[in-house]
Design an enzyme around this catalytic site. Structure first.
Site, PDB file in Angstrom:
ATOM      1  N   LYS A  77       0.673  -0.916   0.076  1.00 44.99           N
ATOM      2  CA  LYS A  77      -0.013   0.165  -0.130  1.00 44.99           C
ATOM      3  C   LYS A  77       0.932   1.387  -0.087  1.00 44.99           C
ATOM      4  CE  LYS A  77      -4.151  -0.752   0.416  1.00 44.99           C
ATOM      5  NZ  LYS A  77      -5.072  -1.010  -0.755  1.00 44.99           N
ATOM      6  N   HIS A  95      -2.303   3.208  -7.048  1.00 45.91           N
ATOM      7  CA  HIS A  95      -3.582   3.681  -7.431  1.00 45.91           C
ATOM      8  C   HIS A  95      -3.446   4.939  -7.974  1.00 45.91           C
ATOM      9  CE1 HIS A  95      -5.414   0.502  -5.405  1.00 45.91           C
ATOM     10  NE2 HIS A  95      -4.709   0.534  -4.192  1.00 45.91           N
TER      11      HIS A  95
END
Ligand code: NAD
Length: 346
Positions: A77, A95
């Site tokens: 992440k 992302h």
């Protein structure tokens, strides 16, 4: 022999207990000549001793910032906000290519430091199919939490568990429920169907063919909706505020596994913040009630199972790091995104 040096970083998010490389796969990499440094991490589901026993070196949490320039930093992440300039090659879920909040800022940090993002979401074969993904467990958990909540059996805060415990909870929960899974043919959709099956629920399954001409009343007639689609171009939303205000709506629980909040691809633009482990459910409407579950790190709730499956899929790609076309495609995708933002020349 290879020159590859992988640096497995500590995850800054305190709820992130997963790892992209489990100790048994680290051993395979070390045996094939890869050097691996593993940052000490209090929350990682696998203890440091297991990595040491596999032949990895151990370093302090966060010390990747001073790792040698050729080390490839591997994580899952988000990176911490500093340093401002990213000089290494980083493997993680960035992302950053769908216009998400913070995407441009991250790509600017790479441009400033000359590093590169090798985004795991874009690690694909020559047909464009993802090579390593957490989707199955995301869908499994998204559906499991939804059905437990719907039956009044969800306990908060959420804590990491095991597949056996979750299965037992699902089997013990009771109550009729009509459920719809959208994106049912994908990895998450499959996981969602398995979890609902364990809860004794036979869901309606929709994928591309069934949403082309969306039957909104049919959607709103289900009590529970699990959204697991992966869209790469904008499509008309599955739900709007008007649908939520429909007095005849039977929909009571919405579990958004996709959580494309803030992205132009978002098929559920009816909320703007995710829910978290301490308060997994948020009420969106009172009359009739509608509750939302939108957690963006679902597989972390089954950290051992999710890490083991993911690492098994990633291992062949890491063994092929220097020659693998998949990493070349990842790099091309990063360069294209940076060029589109005017950060680098095309
Ligand atoms: N919340 C989390 O913790 C978490 C974790 C992992 C993945 N995810 C997300 O879950 C989503 C699904 O991932 P996946 O691995 O299952 O992807 P996938 O590609 O395996 O499956 C996606 C499915 O959605 C279908 N689909 C696409 N557009 C559709 C549309 N307009 N209508 C109906 N169906 C449509 C596809 O045909 C496919 O079957 C992704 O957005 C991924 O980022 C979330």
């Amino acid at each position: 022999m290879t020159d590859l040096h992988l640096w497995l970083r500590h995850e800054t998010r305190t709820t992130e207990r997963r790892t992209p490389i489990v100790p048994s796969d680290a051993r395979r990499l070390v045996e094939s000549g890869v050097r691996i440094t593993v940052e000490d991490s209090p929350q990682r589901i696998f203890p440091r001793d297991e990595y040491e026993a596999a032949g990895c070196q151990v370093a302090e949490a966060g010390s990747w910032v001073s790792a040698s320039a050729r080390a490839v930093i591997v994580g899952l992440k988000e990176l911490p906000d500093t340093p401002a300039e990213l000089t290494h090659r980083h493997v993680f879920f960035g992302h950053a290519y769908k216009g998400q909040p913070g995407a441009e800022a991250l790509l600017r940090r790479f441009a400033a430091g000359g590093g590169a993002l090798l985004d795991l979401e874009y690690l694909v074969d020559d047909q464009g199919r993802r090579l390593a993904a957490f989707g199955f467990w995301a869908g499994y958990l998204g559906a499991a939490l939804a059905v437990l909540h719907h039956r009044g059996a969800l306990r908060a805060p959420l804590v990491p568990t095991t597949k056996e415990e979750m299965e037992a909870e699902l089997r013990a929960s009771r109550g009729e429920v009509t459920a719809l899974v959208i994106g049912a043919l994908g990895r998450s959709g499959r996981g969602a169907r398995v979890a609902l099956g364990e809860a004794g629920v036979e869901p309606t399954c929709w994928d591309l063919a069934e949403t082309r001409d969306l039957d909104r009343p049919a959607l709103l007639a289900h009590e529970l909706l699990v959204n697991t689609v992966l869209t790469t171009s904008p499509v008309p939303p599955f739900l709007t505020d008007k649908d939520l205000d429909d007095p005849d709506r039977r929909l009571r629980t919405l579990s958004d596994v996709t959580v494309d909040v803030g992205s132009p691809m978002n098929v559920l633009p009816v909320y703007d913040t995710t829910t978290e482990w301490d308060r997994p459910v948020r009420r969106l409407r009172e009359h009739p009630p509608l509750d939302l579950i939108a957690i963006d790190n679902l597989p972390s709730l089954l950290p051992r199972e999710a890490s083991t499956d993911f690492s098994a899929a990633l291992l062949p790609q890491l063994l092929d790091f220097e020659t693998g076309g998949a990493w070349g495609r990842c790099l091309d995708r990063f360069r294209r995104a940076s060029t589109e933002l005017g950060l680098t020349e095309g």
